[in-house]
Scaffold this motif. Sequence first.
Motif, PDB file in Angstrom:
ATOM      1  N   GLU A  20       0.821  -1.208   0.000  1.00  8.55           N
ATOM      2  CA  GLU A  20       0.000   0.000   0.000  1.00  8.55           C
ATOM      3  C   GLU A  20       0.860   1.265   0.000  1.00  8.55           C
ATOM      4  OE1 GLU A  20      -3.299  -0.023  -0.566  1.00  8.55           O
ATOM      5  OE2 GLU A  20      -2.935  -2.163  -0.798  1.00  8.55           O
ATOM      6  N   THR A  21       1.914   1.270   0.800  1.00  8.95           N
ATOM      7  CA  THR A  21       2.793   2.430   0.863  1.00  8.95           C
ATOM      8  C   THR A  21       3.438   2.709  -0.484  1.00  8.95           C
ATOM      9  OG1 THR A  21       3.264   1.979   3.188  1.00  8.95           O
ATOM     10  CG2 THR A  21       4.794   3.429   2.039  1.00  8.95           C
ATOM     11  N   SER A  22       3.851   1.662  -1.180  1.00 11.56           N
ATOM     12  CA  SER A  22       4.506   1.855  -2.476  1.00 11.56           C
ATOM     13  C   SER A  22       3.578   2.502  -3.500  1.00 11.56           C
ATOM     14  CB  SER A  22       5.045   0.529  -3.007  1.00 11.56           C
ATOM     15  OG  SER A  22       3.986  -0.330  -3.383  1.00 11.56           O
ATOM     16  N   LYS A  23       2.273   2.372  -3.304  1.00 16.11           N
ATOM     17  CA  LYS A  23       1.303   3.002  -4.205  1.00 16.11           C
ATOM     18  C   LYS A  23       1.103   4.486  -3.883  1.00 16.11           C
ATOM     19  CE  LYS A  23      -1.296  -1.295  -4.544  1.00 16.11           C
ATOM     20  NZ  LYS A  23      -2.553  -1.952  -4.120  1.00 16.11           N
ATOM     21  N   LEU A  24       1.399   4.868  -2.646  1.00 12.76           N
ATOM     22  CA  LEU A  24       1.150   6.240  -2.194  1.00 12.76           C
ATOM     23  C   LEU A  24       2.352   7.167  -2.355  1.00 12.76           C
ATOM     24  CD1 LEU A  24      -0.707   5.401   1.134  1.00 12.76           C
ATOM     25  CD2 LEU A  24      -1.737   6.170  -1.012  1.00 12.76           C
ATOM     26  N   VAL A  25       3.543   6.606  -2.392  1.00  9.38           N
ATOM     27  CA  VAL A  25       4.760   7.401  -2.416  1.00  9.38           C
ATOM     28  C   VAL A  25       5.239   7.563  -3.859  1.00  9.38           C
ATOM     29  CG1 VAL A  25       7.133   7.552  -1.581  1.00  9.38           C
ATOM     30  CG2 VAL A  25       5.372   6.558  -0.121  1.00  9.38           C
ATOM     31  N   LYS A  26       5.516   8.802  -4.243  1.00  5.99           N
ATOM     32  CA  LYS A  26       5.963   9.097  -5.599  1.00  5.99           C
ATOM     33  C   LYS A  26       7.414   8.642  -5.814  1.00  5.99           C
ATOM     34  CE  LYS A  26       6.435  12.897  -8.810  1.00  5.99           C
ATOM     35  NZ  LYS A  26       6.402  14.338  -9.000  1.00  5.99           N
ATOM     36  N   ASP A  27       7.686   8.089  -6.979  1.00  5.17           N
ATOM     37  CA  ASP A  27       9.044   7.694  -7.400  1.00  5.17           C
ATOM     38  C   ASP A  27       9.716   6.711  -6.443  1.00  5.17           C
ATOM     39  OD1 ASP A  27       8.891   9.348  -9.665  1.00  5.17           O
ATOM     40  OD2 ASP A  27       9.582  11.074  -8.503  1.00  5.17           O
ATOM     41  N   VAL A  28       8.945   5.833  -5.848  1.00  7.08           N
ATOM     42  CA  VAL A  28       9.489   4.877  -4.891  1.00  7.08           C
ATOM     43  C   VAL A  28      10.142   3.684  -5.616  1.00  7.08           C
ATOM     44  CG1 VAL A  28       7.361   3.534  -4.647  1.00  7.08           C
ATOM     45  CG2 VAL A  28       8.958   3.621  -2.760  1.00  7.08           C
ATOM     46  N   THR A  29      11.198   3.172  -5.027  1.00  6.00           N
ATOM     47  CA  THR A  29      11.766   1.896  -5.440  1.00  6.00           C
ATOM     48  C   THR A  29      11.291   0.880  -4.413  1.00  6.00           C
ATOM     49  OG1 THR A  29      13.712   2.957  -6.394  1.00  6.00           O
ATOM     50  CG2 THR A  29      13.892   0.612  -5.869  1.00  6.00           C
ATOM     51  N   PHE A  30      10.693  -0.186  -4.876  1.00  7.11           N
ATOM     52  CA  PHE A  30      10.066  -1.166  -3.990  1.00  7.11           C
ATOM     53  C   PHE A  30      10.702  -2.529  -4.239  1.00  7.11           C
ATOM     54  CE2 PHE A  30       5.811  -3.524  -3.176  1.00  7.11           C
ATOM     55  CZ  PHE A  30       6.177  -3.796  -1.878  1.00  7.11           C
ATOM     56  N   GLU A  31      11.353  -3.059  -3.224  1.00 10.62           N
ATOM     57  CA  GLU A  31      12.018  -4.357  -3.306  1.00 10.62           C
ATOM     58  C   GLU A  31      11.356  -5.331  -2.345  1.00 10.62           C
ATOM     59  OE1 GLU A  31      14.525  -5.194  -5.319  1.00 10.62           O
ATOM     60  OE2 GLU A  31      14.849  -3.197  -6.131  1.00 10.62           O
TER      61      GLU A  31
ATOM     62  N   GLY B 280      23.332  -8.884   3.370  1.00 14.74           N
ATOM     63  CA  GLY B 280      24.173  -8.451   2.250  1.00 14.74           C
ATOM     64  C   GLY B 280      23.368  -7.752   1.181  1.00 14.74           C
ATOM     65  N   ARG B 281      22.244  -8.340   0.823  1.00 17.97           N
ATOM     66  CA  ARG B 281      21.402  -7.739  -0.204  1.00 17.97           C
ATOM     67  C   ARG B 281      20.806  -6.416   0.271  1.00 17.97           C
ATOM     68  NH1 ARG B 281      15.858  -9.981  -3.079  1.00 17.97           N
ATOM     69  NH2 ARG B 281      15.482  -8.058  -4.239  1.00 17.97           N
ATOM     70  N   SER B 282      20.312  -6.390   1.503  1.00 14.56           N
ATOM     71  CA  SER B 282      19.700  -5.141   1.990  1.00 14.56           C
ATOM     72  C   SER B 282      20.737  -4.030   2.084  1.00 14.56           C
ATOM     73  CB  SER B 282      18.981  -5.349   3.327  1.00 14.56           C
ATOM     74  OG  SER B 282      19.867  -5.695   4.355  1.00 14.56           O
ATOM     75  N   ASN B 283      21.935  -4.343   2.527  1.00 15.53           N
ATOM     76  CA  ASN B 283      22.998  -3.336   2.578  1.00 15.53           C
ATOM     77  C   ASN B 283      23.337  -2.828   1.184  1.00 15.53           C
ATOM     78  OD1 ASN B 283      23.260  -3.365   5.360  1.00 15.53           O
ATOM     79  ND2 ASN B 283      24.860  -4.919   5.346  1.00 15.53           N
ATOM     80  N   ALA B 284      23.453  -3.729   0.226  1.00 14.32           N
ATOM     81  CA  ALA B 284      23.752  -3.331  -1.152  1.00 14.32           C
ATOM     82  C   ALA B 284      22.635  -2.477  -1.740  1.00 14.32           C
ATOM     83  CB  ALA B 284      23.986  -4.571  -2.016  1.00 14.32           C
ATOM     84  N   ASP B 285      21.387  -2.848  -1.487  1.00 14.84           N
ATOM     85  CA  ASP B 285      20.257  -2.065  -1.996  1.00 14.84           C
ATOM     86  C   ASP B 285      20.216  -0.671  -1.365  1.00 14.84           C
ATOM     87  OD1 ASP B 285      19.413  -4.068  -3.701  1.00 14.84           O
ATOM     88  OD2 ASP B 285      17.816  -4.781  -2.389  1.00 14.84           O
ATOM     89  N   LEU B 286      20.509  -0.593  -0.061  1.00 15.36           N
ATOM     90  CA  LEU B 286      20.541   0.708   0.613  1.00 15.36           C
ATOM     91  C   LEU B 286      21.654   1.602   0.060  1.00 15.36           C
ATOM     92  CD1 LEU B 286      19.878  -0.416   4.282  1.00 15.36           C
ATOM     93  CD2 LEU B 286      18.396   1.047   2.890  1.00 15.36           C
ATOM     94  N   LEU B 287      22.825   1.035  -0.136  1.00 12.20           N
ATOM     95  CA  LEU B 287      23.931   1.815  -0.685  1.00 12.20           C
ATOM     96  C   LEU B 287      23.633   2.291  -2.101  1.00 12.20           C
ATOM     97  CD1 LEU B 287      27.055  -0.154   0.590  1.00 12.20           C
ATOM     98  CD2 LEU B 287      26.381   2.178   1.196  1.00 12.20           C
ATOM     99  N   GLU B 288      23.086   1.409  -2.914  1.00 12.82           N
ATOM    100  CA  GLU B 288      22.733   1.781  -4.282  1.00 12.82           C
ATOM    101  C   GLU B 288      21.700   2.904  -4.291  1.00 12.82           C
ATOM    102  OE1 GLU B 288      20.593  -0.164  -8.185  1.00 12.82           O
ATOM    103  OE2 GLU B 288      21.640  -1.488  -6.800  1.00 12.82           O
ATOM    104  N   SER B 289      20.728   2.798  -3.426  1.00 12.59           N
ATOM    105  CA  SER B 289      19.696   3.825  -3.332  1.00 12.59           C
ATOM    106  C   SER B 289      20.279   5.158  -2.879  1.00 12.59           C
ATOM    107  CB  SER B 289      18.599   3.384  -2.368  1.00 12.59           C
ATOM    108  OG  SER B 289      17.631   4.376  -2.229  1.00 12.59           O
ATOM    109  N   ALA B 290      21.175   5.135  -1.907  1.00 18.01           N
ATOM    110  CA  ALA B 290      21.785   6.360  -1.393  1.00 18.01           C
ATOM    111  C   ALA B 290      22.663   7.038  -2.432  1.00 18.01           C
ATOM    112  CB  ALA B 290      22.593   6.040  -0.139  1.00 18.01           C
ATOM    113  N   ARG B 291      23.292   6.254  -3.269  1.00 17.38           N
ATOM    114  CA  ARG B 291      24.161   6.816  -4.310  1.00 17.38           C
ATOM    115  C   ARG B 291      23.359   7.435  -5.448  1.00 17.38           C
ATOM    116  NH1 ARG B 291      27.747   1.650  -3.771  1.00 17.38           N
ATOM    117  NH2 ARG B 291      29.242   2.383  -2.221  1.00 17.38           N
ATOM    118  N   GLY B 292      22.103   7.001  -5.555  1.00 20.04           N
ATOM    119  CA  GLY B 292      21.221   7.538  -6.578  1.00 20.04           C
ATOM    120  C   GLY B 292      21.524   6.959  -7.896  1.00 20.04           C
TER     121      GLY B 292
END
Length: 64
Positions: A24-35, A52-64
């Motif tokens: 539901e949140t992913s439908k309400l937030v603009k430009d969200v990446t949902f994993e 490992g995956r969550s850390n990599a996804d967070l870093l990738e997201s932070a780097r834009g």
Amino acid sequence: MRHPPLIIHGDDDRIVPLAASANETSKLVKDVTFEVYPGAPHGLSTVPECAGRSNADLLESARG
């Protein structure tokens, strides 16, 4: 926000079910990446198989 929001959720979360929260949140937030992590529980970042995956996804997201 500097970067689009990242939502990470396990599909085996029995505390906060995926259908009632992240879906539901992913439908309400603009430009969200949902994993969705298959088999991941609540607190997935503390589970070695998911950390490992969550850390990599967070870093990738932070780097834009």
